[in-house]
Design an enzyme around this catalytic site. Structure first.
Site, PDB file in Angstrom:
ATOM      1  N   ARG A 171      -0.249  -0.316  -9.326  1.00 52.46           N
ATOM      2  CA  ARG A 171      -0.560  -1.539  -9.617  1.00 52.46           C
ATOM      3  C   ARG A 171      -1.891  -1.450 -10.403  1.00 52.46           C
ATOM      4  NH1 ARG A 171       3.690  -1.319  -8.562  1.00 52.46           N
ATOM      5  NH2 ARG A 171       4.835  -2.388  -6.787  1.00 52.46           N
ATOM      6  N   SER A 221       3.865 -10.453  -3.560  1.00 50.19           N
ATOM      7  CA  SER A 221       3.426  -9.659  -2.732  1.00 50.19           C
ATOM      8  C   SER A 221       1.947  -9.649  -2.782  1.00 50.19           C
ATOM      9  CB  SER A 221       3.818  -8.013  -3.139  1.00 50.19           C
ATOM     10  OG  SER A 221       3.203  -7.217  -2.162  1.00 50.19           O
ATOM     11  N   GLU A 291      -3.226  -7.214  -3.842  1.00 49.93           N
ATOM     12  CA  GLU A 291      -2.566  -7.006  -5.089  1.00 49.93           C
ATOM     13  C   GLU A 291      -2.571  -8.185  -6.056  1.00 49.93           C
ATOM     14  OE1 GLU A 291       2.039  -6.507  -6.036  1.00 49.93           O
ATOM     15  OE2 GLU A 291       1.144  -4.741  -4.796  1.00 49.93           O
TER      16      GLU A 291
END
Length: 302
Positions: A171, A221, A291
């Site tokens: 990420r 998410s 995230e």
């Protein structure tokens, strides 16, 4: 402001004091002083140059799918890239502008019988945002298919970064470490069977719909996966599914999602994120890192 951005760019759609809740997938977010919608790299470059000359704070966003804008909104100039959305396939490459939807990009790849992007078939973000955070799903991620990325530097110069310069991680890409703005991406793919590519995309979209609360507004998410754990299981085991703060709720369908079930505010989202982090840490000693990208200002009390 010494010069008016609206008067300076009559050919670009620009809105003043515009609520960003109209553009975020959570349907939350405060007002931006100015929101501009460039349709080309040259328009984007001109806006960046203007912001620099006028000492205007500059924020650039794409599809706002994995994003929370705080309720105080964003000062200065906000550029939304979703109208820079051209995509074309040539040989084994697909080139997409930063504002193009990832889903649309996977369809172009499939139409050209190119394989490699199937994992991204249901990712709701823009291409630029996907590179920014090295988006991934179902065992694949952007780092595996990106060849080069063209960016605009803060000085308004075009620069092409190769795969190694992007320093992809979980990420993460170097785009997060600098103020460069992604304007286009070249994907390197492989020839494949169109029927098989489409079947795999359909399979993953069916899986996604079965497991994720796609029927509700959300930011996707929320937390990164901690090493050795599954985020959703930690939140589930902490008994947090269905917990609600204001209009924000931890999804009963997938614990890794916080959904907007009743006119939630960004503050509801932030309060829920902090609460989930607190409870999971108290129960399991695991710190959940976000995230989702969080930008903007808190509401000024007074």
């Amino acid at each position: 402001m010494t010069k008016d951005v609206l008067a300076t760019f009559p050919a670009i759609e620009i809105k003043k004091n515009e609520s960003l809740s109209h553009y975020t997938n959570t349907k939350t977010g405060g007002p931006a002083d100015y929101v501009a919608f460039p349709k080309s790299i040259s328009e984007t470059k001109a806006l960046i140059t203007f912001a620099n000359e006028q000492n205007l704070p500059l924020t650039v966003i794409g599809n706002a799918s994995n994003l929370i804008v705080k309720d105080g909104g964003i000062r200065g100039l906000t550029i939304i890239l979703t109208r820079m959305k051209q995509i074309h396939a040539s040989g084994t490459k697909v080139v997409a502008e930063a504002g193009a939807a990832i889903i649309a990009t996977t369809k172009v790849a499939c139409g050209a019988s190119l394989t490699g992007l199937e994992f991204a078939a249901g990712i709701p973000g823009s291409v630029g945002g996907a590179i920014f955070m090295n988006a991934g799903a179902y065992g694949g991620e952007m780092s595996e298919v990106v060849e080069t990325v063209t960016v605009l530097t803060p000085a308004g110069q075009l620069k092409t970064l190769d795969h190694d310069e992007l320093d992809f991680g979980y990420r993460h890409s170097t785009i997060q470490d600098y103020d460069d703005i992604v304007v286009s991406v070249t994907f390197g793919l492989k020839p494949g069977n169109q029927t098989k590519i489409q079947a795999r995309m359909d399979e993953l979209n069916t899986l996604r719909a079965a497991k994720q609360p796609l029927e509700w507004p959300s930011c996707g998410s929320v937390f990164k996966r901690p090493t050795g754990y599954f985020t959703g299981k930690l939140i589930h085991d902490a008994g947090l599914q269905g917990h609600r703060i204001g209009g924000a709720e931890v999804s009963k369908k997938h614990a890794g999602f916080i959904i907007n079930v009743d006119h939630a505010t960004a503050t509801d989202y932030m309060d829920m994120i902090h609460y989930v982090q607190k409870v999971v840490f108290e129960r399991f000693g695991v710190h959940l890192q976000t995230e989702v990208r969080i930008i903007g200002e808190d509401v000024v009390q007074g």
